[in-house]
Design an enzyme around this catalytic site. Structure first.
Site, PDB file in Angstrom:
ATOM      1  N   GLY A  10      12.785 -37.630 -56.441  1.00 36.51           N
ATOM      2  CA  GLY A  10      12.589 -39.628 -56.144  1.00 36.51           C
ATOM      3  C   GLY A  10      13.630 -40.290 -56.599  1.00 36.51           C
ATOM      4  O   GLY A  10      13.543 -38.898 -58.659  1.00 36.51           O
ATOM      5  N   GLY A  14      12.031 -44.497 -61.117  1.00 38.49           N
ATOM      6  CA  GLY A  14      11.037 -43.679 -61.725  1.00 38.49           C
ATOM      7  C   GLY A  14      11.300 -41.615 -62.098  1.00 38.49           C
ATOM      8  O   GLY A  14      11.995 -41.694 -63.402  1.00 38.49           O
ATOM      9  N   CYS A 162       2.726 -56.509 -54.960  1.00 38.08           N
ATOM     10  CA  CYS A 162       4.617 -56.341 -55.024  1.00 38.08           C
ATOM     11  C   CYS A 162       4.104 -58.202 -54.950  1.00 38.08           C
ATOM     12  O   CYS A 162       4.901 -58.598 -53.708  1.00 38.08           O
ATOM     13  CB  CYS A 162       5.268 -55.866 -54.586  1.00 38.08           C
ATOM     14  N   GLY A 314       9.050 -51.860 -62.060  1.00 42.97           N
ATOM     15  CA  GLY A 314      10.367 -51.123 -62.713  1.00 42.97           C
ATOM     16  C   GLY A 314      10.571 -51.336 -64.033  1.00 42.97           C
ATOM     17  O   GLY A 314      10.549 -50.031 -64.697  1.00 42.97           O
ATOM     18  N   CYS A 346       9.760 -59.699 -66.845  1.00 38.80           N
ATOM     19  CA  CYS A 346      10.626 -59.924 -65.404  1.00 38.80           C
ATOM     20  C   CYS A 346      11.322 -60.922 -65.866  1.00 38.80           C
ATOM     21  O   CYS A 346      10.073 -62.106 -66.576  1.00 38.80           O
ATOM     22  CB  CYS A 346       9.758 -59.404 -64.681  1.00 38.80           C
ATOM     23  N   LYS A 382      18.873 -62.455 -66.087  1.00 37.04           N
ATOM     24  CA  LYS A 382      18.739 -61.596 -64.625  1.00 37.04           C
ATOM     25  C   LYS A 382      20.377 -61.072 -64.298  1.00 37.04           C
ATOM     26  O   LYS A 382      20.099 -60.117 -64.289  1.00 37.04           O
ATOM     27  CB  LYS A 382      18.381 -62.627 -63.665  1.00 37.04           C
TER      28      LYS A 382
END
Ligand code: FAD
Length: 405
Positions: A10, A14, A162, A314, A346, A382
């Site tokens: 991946g 991650g 999500c 994330g 977030c 952001k």
């Protein structure tokens, strides 16, 4: 003894974080690290809603993985993993085999579109920005909506985890349509499996519920909670307990499962394809195997009328990768590293401003009252975080602050 062989599968939050952190802990003489990924690019996934709204191109939020990994002396192979034999410690790919001493699974998700008839975009008329190709498809669908306005549903299917992007997409679309003077031609309905607004699979967080309620109502965004979407057709979204909602552009986040290669590997994953781990992100049975990010099995916080699963953001993925990398390095020295409960920060884009949310830990009960704040400054933060993350990550570094996620 030669260097240990570490395979990371991946190349997103991650995998990349694990690679950078492992190299920080272990030089090339101690660890030979190979990262395998089916996509040769890193995409800043949290910006997919901006790509869908035409505010970013895919190129602006992506970079090739090979360059920073080479600088870190991490081998990169653009290969798709087809199976993992945890007994023989071998990863099989479309190009061959890789033996490992340690394996880190960071393969993210598969969209379980089979859960609801019509979930898409490539399996049905629904749209969802869950990957780069799907986001490109959604951007085209939004282009068609601007040319031929009509009713829209933005929502999440039962079992989704999500949920943040559902709000971002509804607010983003509202903002885009207002700027084009088309909003009066597009009724927008938000259908969420959450028992209340802002539950987000983590039981809610402080005043986020009230903030979202006010913001949706202010913008004439109709919403329904505990909505179980059962079918998406070309012109409507059907739910279990109410009349179909007309929609010419249905953007519906699917429930997630583990990727096929992980799900099908014996002894690696649970029935949904997610990897069971301990609090150091080590596999509960398979020797030398770790998993981080969306690939990890995490139980829901509560039983809701319509299922909502635990979020894996994330920021949480980055924390998991740091804990796993520290543990792996410590084990080589015969030590055990510390672990920590996951927290989350977030920033939720609301079109003309944004909401900041910090929970510690994610799973209630919590040590701290969640921080919830909103304003234009958070939107600027952001955007600045996105730019900083990409600029650091493409140079082999992690951005030193987590405040912008
Ligand atoms: C629309 C959207 C908006 C979001 N917004 C936010 C946000 O604002 N803030 C936030 O914190 N989080 C957000 N998230 C969540 C965040 O993007 C995820 O938590 C994060 O991407 C998970 O990272 P990951 O590395 O676990 O998996 P992924 O990002 O899914 O990456 C998986 C990697 O594995 C590779 N892979 C998969 N299968 C194979 C295989 N068989 N062989 C080889 N390689 C394979 C892929 O190529 C990819 O490199 C958002 C998610 C979405 C979809």
């Amino acid at each position: 003894m030669g260097p240990v062989r570490v395979i990371i599968v991946g190349g997103s939050f991650g995998g990349l974080t694990t690679a950078y952190e492992l190299r920080r802990h272990l030089g090339p003489e101690r660890a030979e690290i190979t990262l395998l990924a089916r996509d040769d690019q890193f995409h800043f996934v949290p910006s997919f809603p901006w790509v869908a709204m035409g505010r970013r191109s895919l190129e602006q939020i992506s970079f090739p993985l090979a360059i920073p990994l080479a600088a870190k002396r991490v081998r990169f192979a653009n290969e798709t993993v087809t199976g993992i034999d945890t007994a023989a410690k071998v990863v099989r790919t479309d190009a061959g085999e890789h033996r490992y001493d340690f394996l880190v699974v960071a393969t993210g998700h598969r969209s379980a579109n089979e859960a609801v008839e019509g979930l898409g975009p490539f399996d049905g008329p629904g749209h969802s920005p869950m990957s780069a190709p799907e986001t490109t498809e959604l951007a085209q669908a939004i282009g068609r909506l601007l040319a031929e306005p009509g009713p829209v549903v933005v929502g999440a299917a039962p079992g989704a985890s999500c949920i943040g992007p559902v709000y971002e997409l509804a607010f983003g679309l509202d903002h885009l349509l207002r700027r084009r003077g088309l909003r009066h031609q597009v009724p927008i309905s938000l259908l969420t499996p959450e028992p209340f607004l802002g539950h987000m699979g983590m039981g809610g967080a402080g005043k986020i519920r009230q903030l979202l309620e006010g913001a949706l109502e202010e913008r004439d965004l109709a919403y329904r909670t505990s909505a179980a979407i059962t079918r998406i057709t070309e012109d409507a979204v059907e739910t279990a307990d109410a009349a179909p909602v007309p929609s010419v552009c249905s953007i519906v986040i699917p429930p997630l499962a583990g990727v096929e290669a992980v799900a099908a590997s014996e002894g690696l994953a649970n029935p949904k394809g997610f990897v069971p781990v301990d609090d150091h992100y080590r596999h509960q049975q398979a020797d030398g195997v770790y998993a981080v990010g969306v690939a990890v099995a995490l139980p829901p916080v509560d039983a809701t009328a319509v299922p909502v699963n635990f979020p894996k953001t994330g920021h949480m993925t980055e924390q998991m990768a740091k804990i796993a990398a520290a543990d792996l390095a410590a084990r080589l020295d015969g030590r055990e590293a510390c672990s920590a409960e996951l927290s989350a920060r977030c920033i939720l884009d609301m079109g003309d401003r944004a909401a900041y949310l910090a929970v510690d830990p994610v799973r209630p009960p919590r040590n701290h009252i969640p921080t919830v704040s909103d304003g234009r400054a958070w939107l600027v933060a952001k955007m600045a975080f996105e730019r900083a993350y990409l600029s650091f990550a493409r140079r082999g570094r992690l951005v030193p602050t987590a405040r912008g996620w």
